[in-house]
Design a protein around this motif. Structure first.
Motif: not given
Length: 431
Positions: A186, A193, A197
């Motif tokens: 995260s 990432n 995301q």
């Protein structure tokens, strides 16, 4: 449409009984699914299987994940190994971890019977494509992740590339699998990432079929890349020699093909230069004036040009030995600094030069010494003979020279002051 099943793995990998499969196992969803499938496939078809966990030591949970991975392997009856790697500094952490991981895994792929398996999936392909576009990659980068390629002594295979992460998750839930959730996934400081995301959800929401169409485009690019590599290899074979890259046949190629040949030649040394560096190579080394001795550095190598030939040199190739060796007539003499070995025999060998001396001193780099080869009209400084013999400047300093009572009497591999009919021994230099 492919079905995520043990039979699919067997059909895709086609393992033989003597194959040794090595799973790059992190304990995450992807590798946990692949571990489970492999354990089921192993019951249908016998093959050796080992799961390997690489502990980067980046997360505080790394040791706990190692214990989890071992427990999962024990439960499924799969051999398990773990190895720690050390990563220094915080810059380019993602790339450093990847390089360290594959270096460690290479130790487990020691024969052509070994097959390293990783659990990359279709979503990883899209992330790789976006990263390739971001860094301005060429055809190889835009081709995405290869389903199969050589790795260490064996092969690296990625059998799950046709499946999305959601398909893997559906399989894991249906089979009641547990997996590790890496907290770093995260962290949007890492480029993958950030894409995962922030970019991929928007793209998929706007174009639901983007994953399939982008994958198809990457397959087309991969095919074109394979074709380009085929013809580049053919062109390179016409330009390369034992010494280096011949620039005259290179100049006869189309400019675009010249770049491809240069890149392939450098890739064979493990070098992958940026476009600007390649431009500098062409302008400042290849196109330098004929009497120049241009030099360009790339990683731990030097690029030099001599006699219309381009050379890639390691540091040892340009190192001048300083050691003086006393010769008492031994038939074999090992030279310092990777300069090879001298062999002296009573019978003439191929490429051997005549000797009448049975002792002396072997030295290096004394190019100002005068030398008169047998049959020559007069003596000249050694550097002038090297020019006549077309010896590259950096090699001249690594040629063994035999001195007898302070006089230069033999230049190993090239000439001697002893006429062949007066020889009492023959010298062969094996480099």
């Amino acid at each position: 449409m492919a079905e995520l099943s043990p039979q699919y793995l067997l059909d895709t990998l086609a393992p033989l009984a003597d194959n040794q499969l090595v799973l790059a196992f992190s304990g995450g969803l992807d590798s946990m699914v692949l571990l489970h499938l492999l354990s089921l496939a192993q019951k249908q078809h016998s093959f050796s299987l080992k799961a390997v966990y690489i502990n980067h030591g980046i997360s505080a949970h790394a040791n706990h994940w190692a214990d989890f991975c071992k427990a999962q392997c024990d439960a499924l009856g799969v051999a398990f190994a773990q190895q720690a790697v050390v990563i220094t500094g915080q810059s380019n952490l993602e790339q450093k971890a990847r390089i360290a991981r594959y270096q460690a895994l290479a130790q487990y792929v020691s024969t052509d019977k070994h097959m390293l398996l990783s659990a990359h999936h279709a979503d990883d392909q899209i992330e790789s494509l976006l990263l390739a576009l971001k860094r301005g990659a060429g055809g190889a980068g835009l081709s995405g992740i290869a389903a199969k390629r050589p790795f260490a002594a064996g092969m690296l295979c990625r059998p799950l590339l046709v499946f999305s992460r959601s398909e893997l998750e559906h399989y894991a839930v249906a089979n009641k699998l547990s997996w590790v959730n890496d907290d770093s996934n995260s962290d949007c400081r890492f480029e993958r990432n950030f894409i995962r995301q922030h970019l991929t959800p928007v793209i998929k929401a706007r174009w639901p079929q983007f994953q399939q169409t982008a994958t198809r485009s990457m397959q087309h690019i991969a095919q074109l890349q394979q074709l380009a590599e085929h013809y580049t290899r053919q062109a390179l074979a016409q330009c390369v020699s034992d010494a280096g890259l011949l620039l005259q046949p290179l100049a006869e190629l189309l400019p675009l093909q010249q770049d491809l040949v240069l890149r392939q030649w450098l890739a064979d040394f493990g070098l992958n230069p940026e476009t600007q560096w390649l431009t500098t190579l062409k302008q400042q080394v290849i196109a330098a004036r004929p009497d120049a001795e241009p030099l360009l550095v790339l990683a731990d190598y030097q690029l030099r040009r001599f006699a219309n030939t381009l050379y890639v040199l390691k540091p040892i190739d340009v190192q001048t030995p300083t050691q003086t060796l006393t010769w008492q007539g031994e038939p074999e003499l090992a030279l310092p600094d990777d300069c090879g070995c001298l062999y002296i025999s009573a019978t003439k060998q191929a490429d051997a030069i005549a000797l009448s001396a049975t002792r002396g001193q072997w030295v290096f780099g004394q190019l100002s010494r005068r030398f008169k080869p047998a049959g020559a009209a007069m003596s000249k400084p050694l550097k002038q003979w090297f020019k006549l013999w077309q010896v590259p400047p950096w090699q001249r300093l690594r040629v063994p020279l035999l001195l007898v009572n302070g006089e230069l009497v033999a230049v190993a591999g090239y000439a001697s002051s002893t006429a062949p009919e007066l020889a009492t021994a023959w010298l062969h230099w094996q480099r």
